[in-house]
Design a protein around this motif. Sequence first.
Motif, PDB file in Angstrom:
ATOM      1  N   GLU A  68       3.420  -5.143  -4.929  1.00 28.05           N
ATOM      2  CA  GLU A  68       2.182  -4.392  -5.114  1.00 28.05           C
ATOM      3  C   GLU A  68       1.352  -4.312  -3.834  1.00 28.05           C
ATOM      4  O   GLU A  68       0.648  -3.324  -3.592  1.00 28.05           O
ATOM      5  CB  GLU A  68       1.351  -5.011  -6.238  1.00 28.05           C
ATOM      6  CG  GLU A  68       1.957  -4.769  -7.616  1.00 28.05           C
ATOM      7  CD  GLU A  68       1.010  -5.149  -8.734  1.00 28.05           C
ATOM      8  OE1 GLU A  68      -0.210  -5.199  -8.482  1.00 28.05           O
ATOM      9  OE2 GLU A  68       1.494  -5.385  -9.846  1.00 28.05           O
ATOM     10  N   SER A  69       1.435  -5.343  -2.988  1.00 29.89           N
ATOM     11  CA  SER A  69       0.655  -5.334  -1.751  1.00 29.89           C
ATOM     12  C   SER A  69       1.194  -4.344  -0.729  1.00 29.89           C
ATOM     13  O   SER A  69       0.560  -4.104   0.301  1.00 29.89           O
ATOM     14  CB  SER A  69       0.632  -6.735  -1.138  1.00 29.89           C
ATOM     15  OG  SER A  69       1.945  -7.134  -0.735  1.00 29.89           O
ATOM     16  N   LEU A  70       2.361  -3.775  -1.005  1.00 29.45           N
ATOM     17  CA  LEU A  70       2.999  -2.873  -0.042  1.00 29.45           C
ATOM     18  C   LEU A  70       2.900  -1.411  -0.460  1.00 29.45           C
ATOM     19  O   LEU A  70       3.544  -0.546   0.152  1.00 29.45           O
ATOM     20  CB  LEU A  70       4.473  -3.256   0.125  1.00 29.45           C
ATOM     21  CG  LEU A  70       4.725  -4.696   0.598  1.00 29.45           C
ATOM     22  CD1 LEU A  70       6.210  -5.014   0.557  1.00 29.45           C
ATOM     23  CD2 LEU A  70       4.183  -4.906   1.998  1.00 29.45           C
ATOM     24  N   LEU A  71       2.114  -1.123  -1.477  1.00 25.83           N
ATOM     25  CA  LEU A  71       2.032   0.248  -1.975  1.00 25.83           C
ATOM     26  C   LEU A  71       1.281   1.169  -1.016  1.00 25.83           C
ATOM     27  O   LEU A  71       1.600   2.353  -0.909  1.00 25.83           O
ATOM     28  CB  LEU A  71       1.345   0.264  -3.349  1.00 25.83           C
ATOM     29  CG  LEU A  71       2.106  -0.437  -4.481  1.00 25.83           C
ATOM     30  CD1 LEU A  71       1.275  -0.420  -5.756  1.00 25.83           C
ATOM     31  CD2 LEU A  71       3.463   0.217  -4.724  1.00 25.83           C
ATOM     32  N   GLU A  72       0.304   0.644  -0.315  1.00 26.20           N
ATOM     33  CA  GLU A  72      -0.471   1.477   0.604  1.00 26.20           C
ATOM     34  C   GLU A  72       0.194   1.532   1.973  1.00 26.20           C
ATOM     35  O   GLU A  72       0.817   0.571   2.411  1.00 26.20           O
ATOM     36  CB  GLU A  72      -1.889   0.925   0.741  1.00 26.20           C
ATOM     37  CG  GLU A  72      -2.709   0.997  -0.548  1.00 26.20           C
ATOM     38  CD  GLU A  72      -4.135   0.548  -0.336  1.00 26.20           C
ATOM     39  OE1 GLU A  72      -4.514   0.295   0.833  1.00 26.20           O
ATOM     40  OE2 GLU A  72      -4.869   0.447  -1.334  1.00 26.20           O
ATOM     41  N   VAL A  73       0.046   2.665   2.639  1.00 26.64           N
ATOM     42  CA  VAL A  73       0.607   2.858   3.978  1.00 26.64           C
ATOM     43  C   VAL A  73      -0.461   2.525   5.010  1.00 26.64           C
ATOM     44  O   VAL A  73      -1.502   3.179   5.059  1.00 26.64           O
ATOM     45  CB  VAL A  73       1.108   4.300   4.168  1.00 26.64           C
ATOM     46  CG1 VAL A  73       1.720   4.455   5.562  1.00 26.64           C
ATOM     47  CG2 VAL A  73       2.115   4.670   3.095  1.00 26.64           C
ATOM     48  N   PRO A  74      -0.225   1.505   5.850  1.00 23.08           N
ATOM     49  CA  PRO A  74      -1.222   1.151   6.872  1.00 23.08           C
ATOM     50  C   PRO A  74      -1.438   2.309   7.849  1.00 23.08           C
ATOM     51  O   PRO A  74      -0.521   3.080   8.152  1.00 23.08           O
ATOM     52  CB  PRO A  74      -0.598  -0.057   7.579  1.00 23.08           C
ATOM     53  CG  PRO A  74       0.413  -0.592   6.617  1.00 23.08           C
ATOM     54  CD  PRO A  74       0.928   0.593   5.868  1.00 23.08           C
ATOM     55  N   GLU A  75      -2.634   2.403   8.348  1.00 28.24           N
ATOM     56  CA  GLU A  75      -2.950   3.451   9.320  1.00 28.24           C
ATOM     57  C   GLU A  75      -2.108   3.275  10.579  1.00 28.24           C
ATOM     58  O   GLU A  75      -2.000   2.186  11.128  1.00 28.24           O
ATOM     59  CB  GLU A  75      -4.438   3.401   9.671  1.00 28.24           C
ATOM     60  CG  GLU A  75      -4.878   4.529  10.578  1.00 28.24           C
ATOM     61  CD  GLU A  75      -6.364   4.505  10.863  1.00 28.24           C
ATOM     62  OE1 GLU A  75      -6.807   5.262  11.739  1.00 28.24           O
ATOM     63  OE2 GLU A  75      -7.084   3.715  10.199  1.00 28.24           O
ATOM     64  N   GLY A  76      -1.483   4.334  11.027  1.00 31.50           N
ATOM     65  CA  GLY A  76      -0.666   4.291  12.228  1.00 31.50           C
ATOM     66  C   GLY A  76       0.763   3.838  12.016  1.00 31.50           C
ATOM     67  O   GLY A  76       1.547   3.762  12.970  1.00 31.50           O
ATOM     68  N   ALA A  77       1.141   3.520  10.764  1.00 32.29           N
ATOM     69  CA  ALA A  77       2.509   3.067  10.486  1.00 32.29           C
ATOM     70  C   ALA A  77       3.502   4.204  10.715  1.00 32.29           C
ATOM     71  O   ALA A  77       3.214   5.374  10.442  1.00 32.29           O
ATOM     72  CB  ALA A  77       2.618   2.561   9.052  1.00 32.29           C
ATOM     73  N   ALA A  78       4.686   3.839  11.213  1.00 32.14           N
ATOM     74  CA  ALA A  78       5.716   4.849  11.457  1.00 32.14           C
ATOM     75  C   ALA A  78       6.345   5.341  10.160  1.00 32.14           C
ATOM     76  O   ALA A  78       6.843   6.462  10.088  1.00 32.14           O
ATOM     77  CB  ALA A  78       6.796   4.287  12.374  1.00 32.14           C
ATOM     78  N   TYR A  79       6.341   4.492   9.146  1.00 29.78           N
ATOM     79  CA  TYR A  79       6.916   4.843   7.845  1.00 29.78           C
ATOM     80  C   TYR A  79       6.259   3.946   6.793  1.00 29.78           C
ATOM     81  O   TYR A  79       5.714   2.890   7.111  1.00 29.78           O
ATOM     82  CB  TYR A  79       8.435   4.658   7.840  1.00 29.78           C
ATOM     83  CG  TYR A  79       8.891   3.365   8.465  1.00 29.78           C
ATOM     84  CD1 TYR A  79       8.823   2.158   7.760  1.00 29.78           C
ATOM     85  CD2 TYR A  79       9.372   3.332   9.766  1.00 29.78           C
ATOM     86  CE1 TYR A  79       9.220   0.964   8.332  1.00 29.78           C
ATOM     87  CE2 TYR A  79       9.765   2.141  10.354  1.00 29.78           C
ATOM     88  CZ  TYR A  79       9.688   0.962   9.623  1.00 29.78           C
ATOM     89  OH  TYR A  79      10.074  -0.222  10.200  1.00 29.78           O
TER      90      TYR A  79
END
Length: 420
Positions: free
Chosen positions: A83-94
């Motif tokens: 669940e902690s990985l559902l959001e895409v961090p800003e600047g992430a490549a994928y």
Amino acid sequence: MDQGNTAFLLIAAALVLLMTPGLAFFYGGLVKAKSVISMMMLSFGAMGLIGVLWVVYGYAIAFPGSEGLIAPWTIDWSAIGLESLLEVPEGAAYPPLAFVAFQATFAIITVALVSGAIADRAKFGAWMIFAALWATIVYFPVASWVFNFGLADDGSFAYGGWITYGMQEAFGVGAIDFAGGTAVHINAGAAALALALVLGKRVGFQKGAHVPHNPPFVLLGAGLLWFGWFGFNAGSELAADGTAAVAFVNTIAAPAAALLAWLVVEKIKDGKPTSVGAASGAVAGLVAITPACASLTPIWAIVLGVIAGAVCALAIDLKFKLGFDDSLDVVGIHLVGGLIGTLYLGFFANGTGLIYSGNATQLMVQAIAAFSVLLYSFILAYVIGFAINKTIGFRVKNEDEIAGIDTAVHGEKGYELETV
């Protein structure tokens, strides 16, 4: 977010997942007709079981963050259930979940590979218990040793598993394992050897007693494996770039050369090149190039393929000389091929190999990585398998083995033949 790299990673994950059904066909064709359902179900059972375990806690063990180098058993509790990985961090490549999906397919195929050593004689339920325990205490931690890494905000290296990054701090050079020669093939091959010893030999075990019932299945499986392996190797770059292209070309060159080398050895040794030999040679080359695919020139990849194809063609007979029944040659192909590919880098890795640097440090760290994983996996797989065998039993009854275990274990037949 780079949509191109995201698409590349997701496609690579789909390709690697296809390898497990491909493995099911490869293994299924190698067993007798009355055991084909049982054999293929070991792979499909691994798809279901490990797919669930990876989401629930496997990823959290394999990728615990910065603690992975010092304490590989540390769990990232925030990643339980993902669940902690559902959001895409800003600047992430994928998206983080794209990487989660990619690594899930590695976990699935690694566990499925082990099943080839226990063909024709294993209980499905016992296999599923073994698969869950071995994945939890062997594969997930070893994946952390090899694949877990992170970068600081400035893009510099921040942390990583001890095999690929820890030894770099200790010796100035880390072990090279681009796509899983240690974590996947040596790991699975060592576990396969342990299970073959725990379950013992098949009834009537001797050279020539057990022949593949469906070579076309074997060829189909090998073709699907080779196709999926492009995602396995090139996808491990996590980006559609020049390194991925090198890995892709080497994934053509090495298995092609290994296929030819295996056939030559067969012709010299047995008088005839076989279709099963062609398929096995290709797989041996794919295994060997896995750790090395991004670190060799295409010519050195061909040389590696020739060595792997020839040596593995001879290594599969070790089970008759040493007396262990590795039914479908997981040891002879995956353990031996994985060792060849991993150690080969000590000599020929671009820049750091012995022939380039004149220094044996790369060879030393490759050997440390290879044999550490081998011993860890073998010992724990043997303990797990032995415990299962002594409690609920791992092996079917001899009469079921002789008759073929599809009906006894699954209540099905691979081929329903009717006479009119």
